[in-house]
Design a protein around this motif. Sequence first.
Motif, PDB file in Angstrom:
ATOM      1  N   ALA A  19       0.863  -1.186   0.000  1.00  0.00           N
ATOM      2  CA  ALA A  19       0.000   0.000   0.000  1.00  0.00           C
ATOM      3  C   ALA A  19       0.891   1.225   0.000  1.00  0.00           C
ATOM      4  O   ALA A  19       1.764   1.363   0.838  1.00  0.00           O
ATOM      5  CB  ALA A  19      -0.906  -0.010   1.220  1.00  0.00           C
ATOM      6  N   SER A 101      -9.177  -0.627  -1.474  1.00  0.00           N
ATOM      7  CA  SER A 101      -8.147   0.339  -1.097  1.00  0.00           C
ATOM      8  C   SER A 101      -8.780   1.697  -0.809  1.00  0.00           C
ATOM      9  O   SER A 101      -8.195   2.527  -0.122  1.00  0.00           O
ATOM     10  CB  SER A 101      -7.099   0.472  -2.206  1.00  0.00           C
ATOM     11  OG  SER A 101      -7.672   1.014  -3.371  1.00  0.00           O
ATOM     12  N   VAL A 108      -2.626   1.050  -3.815  1.00  0.00           N
ATOM     13  CA  VAL A 108      -1.771  -0.122  -3.626  1.00  0.00           C
ATOM     14  C   VAL A 108      -0.929  -0.354  -4.871  1.00  0.00           C
ATOM     15  O   VAL A 108      -1.300   0.032  -5.975  1.00  0.00           O
ATOM     16  CB  VAL A 108      -2.593  -1.394  -3.296  1.00  0.00           C
ATOM     17  CG1 VAL A 108      -3.261  -1.256  -1.948  1.00  0.00           C
ATOM     18  CG2 VAL A 108      -3.613  -1.700  -4.362  1.00  0.00           C
TER      19      VAL A 108
END
Length: 173
Positions: A19, A101, A108
């Motif tokens: 991430a 995400s 990410v």
Amino acid sequence: MCRLVLIVSTIALPALIFAADDRQSKATETAATPPPGPNDPKEKVKPGPIDKDAPQDFTTTKSGLKYRILRMGKGAKPVETDLVQVHYKGWLDDKTIFGSSYRSGEKVLFPVRRVMQGWTEGMPFVGIGGMIELEIPPKLGYGARGKKGEVPPNARLHFVIELFSIQRDFKVF
């Protein structure tokens, strides 16, 4: 600071996803159409806009993957050997979100060839700055094993993916 996340591909090979601490870029509104996928009040960042002329229908590949380009990218398209930076949201047919995400607010990074087969096949259809929606049949997703606690066996998967950058010549370890 980076966070390490593990995803298992359809052939049980681990894929590393890092991430990235990046803020989502502000895209110019191009459509009044609501974002695809289920509404998610847990999102820290919302998906960007889709094009006014984005297709309603999906294109189906020979493998059974379905996709539609929601926002045309103006940049390069990834290949299997690339590392890509994305935002994504994944959900089941019943609209249950199993990964996002957008919830963490962090894009990410992942090697294209080290995720489920449906992602590997679908990512080359979208260019940098673009958004794609994928409908992944079980054989190109988690298959008969599913993903414990998140995805039941033989589930069809849905994803919205926004592509922000590509790193070429990435060496997968």
